[in-house]
Write a protein that holds these residues in place. Structure first.
Motif: not given
Length: 221
Positions: A94, A98, A102, A120, A122-123, A128, A210-211
């Motif tokens: 993950t 990310v 980016h 977001t 990857p979530a 997302a 991700v969060t």
């Protein structure tokens, strides 16, 4: 409710086509997405109108994600035994995703909204959508890119894993879940319950990672 009915019919058509042809390109979610997009373009119906009509289906996303925990619970002893490998694999995959998402906006020169939404991707799409309020990305775009990321992962990743010689169901499952979310988890369940359980865990780790990244970046602004 016209668009709700069309979405359900398109998905069922995708399921029937995949069962008949047995091709990963006929993923039911992909078939339904393409059918709905084509219908929206032909009728020139705004996405906002479609989103309002399919709100009941959108609401079911949350319970559907929670239901993916069932195979995890059934195989909890085995998953607990392999927790180190699953944790490293899920979070590592993950975080690589990310980092790529980016970096892509700088390479491709996309706009600010797309760059924020990619952060977001990857979530899974429900996560997302919730994170969009913190990244200030358009919610529809954030959800769309998350779904697109999942579709691409579900289509391409199983073949790449086989090409690389990755055969163990735990490794394949956590890779598909951490990269391609619910669509990948559905694909992993087709390979067996063990792969499906690992994929559910990978999807959960992806949402958590991700969060945390969004929270850290928001705190740094």
């Amino acid at each position: 409710m016209t668009w709700t009915a069309l979405t359900l019919v398109a998905f069922v058509l995708g399921v029937l086509l995949q069962a008949r042809v047995r091709s990963p390109l006929l993923n039911p979610t992909l078939v339904a997405t393409l059918a709905v997009v084509a219908a929206l373009l032909l009728t020139r119906v705004p996405y906002e109108t479609y989103a309002r009509d399919v709100r009941p289906l959108t609401f079911l996303l949350g319970p559907a994600v929670v239901a993916l925990a069932v195979p995890m619970y059934r195989l909890r002893a085995l998953l607990a035994w392999q927790w180190r490998a699953l944790l490293v694999g899920g979070l590592g995959g993950t975080l690589c995703g990310v980092a790529v998402d980016h970096a892509l906006p700088r390479v491709l020169g996309v706009g600010v909204d797309a760059a924020r939404a990619l952060g977001t991707a990857p979530a899974t799409s429900p996560v997302a959508l919730q994170l969009a309020q913190f990244t200030q990305a358009p919610p529809a775009l954030a959800a769309t890119l998350a779904v697109l990321s999942g579709l691409l992962g579900a289509l391409l990743l199983p073949g790449w894993l086989s090409l690389l010689g990755v055969r163990h169901p735990l490794a394949r499952g956590v890779a598909m879940g951490s990269v391609s979310h619910g669509v990948g988890t559905a694909r992993a369940r087709g390979e067996g319950e063990l792969a499906g359980a690992a994929s559910s865990l990978g999807m959960g780790l992806a949402a958590l990672a991700v969060t945390l990244v969004v929270a850290l970046l928001s705190a740094g602004r």
